[in-house]
Design a protein around this motif. Structure first.
Motif, short mmCIF file in Angstrom:
data_model
loop_
_atom_site.label_atom_id
_atom_site.label_comp_id
_atom_site.label_asym_id
_atom_site.label_seq_id
_atom_site.Cartn_x
_atom_site.Cartn_y
_atom_site.Cartn_z
N GLU A 160 6.90 4.50 -3.78
CA GLU A 160 6.11 5.45 -4.11
C GLU A 160 5.97 5.32 -5.75
N ALA A 161 6.89 4.89 -6.64
CA ALA A 161 7.59 4.23 -8.22
C ALA A 161 6.59 3.66 -8.70
N GLN A 162 5.35 2.96 -8.30
CA GLN A 162 4.68 1.42 -8.31
C GLN A 162 3.60 2.45 -8.61
N ASN A 163 3.14 2.09 -9.70
CA ASN A 163 2.18 2.43 -10.55
C ASN A 163 1.00 1.25 -10.08
N TYR A 180 0.91 -1.55 -0.07
CA TYR A 180 0.20 0.05 -0.11
C TYR A 180 1.03 0.91 -0.31
N HIS A 181 0.30 2.51 -1.25
CA HIS A 181 1.42 3.69 -0.54
C HIS A 181 0.86 4.11 0.83
N LEU A 182 2.12 5.37 1.44
CA LEU A 182 1.74 5.62 2.11
C LEU A 182 1.10 7.44 1.96
N ASN A 183 1.50 8.02 1.78
CA ASN A 183 0.68 9.28 1.39
C ASN A 183 0.11 9.26 -0.16
N ALA A 237 13.18 -6.71 -1.62
CA ALA A 237 14.43 -6.57 -1.13
C ALA A 237 15.62 -5.52 -2.07
N GLU A 238 14.68 -5.34 -3.68
CA GLU A 238 14.89 -4.81 -4.45
C GLU A 238 14.91 -3.01 -3.51
N THR A 239 13.75 -2.86 -3.38
CA THR A 239 13.83 -1.97 -2.77
C THR A 239 14.35 -1.36 -0.91
N ASP A 240 14.03 -2.58 -0.29
CA ASP A 240 14.90 -2.52 0.48
C ASP A 240 14.93 -1.89 2.03
N PRO A 241 12.68 -1.27 2.01
CA PRO A 241 12.86 -0.21 2.84
C PRO A 241 13.66 -0.44 4.86
N ASP A 242 13.48 0.64 5.50
CA ASP A 242 14.11 0.66 6.55
C ASP A 242 13.13 0.18 7.90
N VAL A 243 11.67 0.22 7.36
CA VAL A 243 10.70 -0.24 7.96
C VAL A 243 9.45 -0.89 7.53
#
Length: 427
Positions: A303-306, A281-284, A320-326
């Motif tokens: 964010e870049a995912q449509n 899910y997007h956040l913003n 893994a490619e995105t590897d978010p902090d949270v």
């Protein structure tokens, strides 16, 4: 569903509720039906409390009082009204005593306004009701009796059931209802005429387009929507008081956010049943489904995912490619998802265990997207602590079945007793 008015002919409720606007016409844990939601955010994308300029002016209950009797219209008391898109204006001669809801944000609103006991239906009562009570546990004198409620998700919304429930108001969007199986605009209009008005707005959830014929559909943020529902119950004093708590909470958070370049990257996900992919899910983005994340300004790793709507599906490789902090695990604090299983799945997966959020123990339980005002306050506090522990205090580790954790008084981001007093009519 065929139009079978003759089978259900009976006196309408216009002696009680006068419909003024006219009807112009299980993927629950992934996207929960069509993902549509809207919030009129501020210029920076936050979901702020709106300016208090309603289109209908009901008679408000005086501050510090509780309505205990049904009001009877007299020549001196002409009742009150409430207005919402796409319904229009609904006139009331007394406060509804039986309320049909589908999504839990409306149920939470009813509780916030002191009318939770009027609710007769809600999607997945055990999950939603238990989760709501996880939050209400911290509010003296506030709880919600969900057992025995009709479940429109599992049982559907047959027109005959709405006749049987004989509600005083349906806190549901008629535009959305007209898109459900065996429903049409004519069916929605029939229920409004023969049973009780509709009063809801669904497509503000994600700013999706409503069905054809709703060209003038308006989008609201969560607190604007709550304002309009407060008019239904003639309790705008409580809305105003809770809206001030929300404003103060948003200001507390936003005044202490780190610079954008120092904020964590984050994703909000729920893991798929096969354990091999994530609903994400997007956040913003706009929409009241994001009323608890958008004001916090974290960097959306996707964010870049449509996607078609606010959510999509990604595999472990893209994660893994995105590897978010949270990683924020949506539904994690509800009975419908297990945080213990989620953490085990990530740790046991050859790619999952390499994720920074997993290695740094930053996989957190989240609540529900279908949040009303009370839920929103807790979920915003929760997310602020999960994203910015150095600013707002550490979020306690959560295990399955626990309530919303006890937060030390000096680390609470809003006053629980103040909220309880407002809900209990002691504001």
């Amino acid at each position: 569903m065929p139009d079978n008015k003759t089978e259900h002919e009976r006196p309408t409720r216009r002696d009680y509720l006068i419909y003024g606007g006219g009807v112009v016409s299980s993927t629950l844990l992934a996207g929960c039906t069509s993902d549509s939601d809207s919030s009129t955010g501020t210029s920076d994308g936050t979901d702020s409390t709106p300016t208090d300029t309603p289109t209908a002016t009901p008679t408000a209950t005086p501050a510090g009082t509780e309505e205990t009797e049904t009001k009877t219209a007299t020549p001196e008391d002409k009742g009150y009204s409430a207005t919402i898109s796409p319904v229009g204006t609904v006139d009331f001669e007394s406060v509804p005593e039986s309320v049909f809801t589908v999504f839990s944000q409306y149920t939470d609103m009813a509780v916030a306004l002191g009318h939770g006991d009027a609710v007769n239906a809600m999607y997945v009562p055990k999950m939603a009701g238990t989760t709501m009570n996880h939050y209400y546990h911290h509010l003296t004198g506030v709880d919600f009796e969900w057992e025995g409620l009709y479940d429109p998700l599992n049982a559907g919304i047959p027109k005959e059931k709405l006749y049987s429930l004989d509600s005083d108001i349906h806190l549901v969007d008629p535009a959305w209802v007209s898109t459900q199986n065996n429903w049409s605009e004519d069916d929605a209009a029939e229920i409004a005429e023969q049973v009780a008005p509709w009063f809801g707005n669904f497509y503000s959830g994600t700013h999706d387009s409503p069905p054809e014929g709703y060209d003038d559909y308006e989008f609201y943020n969560l607190w604007e929507l709550f304002d309009r529902v407060s008019q239904v119950f003639d309790k705008r004093d409580r809305y105003n008081a809770l809206a001030q708590v929300h404003t103060d909470l948003v200001e507390t958070i936003q005044n202490d956010l780190p610079p954008v370049e120092d904020r964590p990257t984050a994703v909000r996900v729920s893991i798929a049943a096969d354990g091999e992919s994530f609903y994400t899910y997007h956040l913003n983005k706009p929409g009241y489904w994001l009323a608890d994340t958008r004001p916090l300004g974290a960097v959306d790793a996707f964010e870049a995912q449509n996607w078609d709507g606010l959510w999509g599906e990604v595999d472990f490789e893209l994660m893994a490619e995105t590897d978010p902090d949270v990683i924020l695990h949506l539904w994690g604090i509800t009975p419908a998802r297990s945080m213990d299983e989620m953490r085990s799945t990530l740790q046991d997966h050859p790619v999952g265990r390499t994720l920074s959020a997993v290695k740094n123990d930053r996989v957190y339980a989240q609540g529900m997207r279908y949040q009303g005002p009370i839920m929103n306050l807790f979920q915003m506090e929760m997310t602020a602590k999960q994203l910015y522990p150095d600013r707002f205090g550490e979020w306690p580790m959560y295990s399955d079945g626990e309530r919303y954790p006890d937060i030390p008084a000096d680390e609470q981001l809003f006053n629980r007793q103040r909220v309880a007093d407002i809900i209990n009519g002691e504001n």
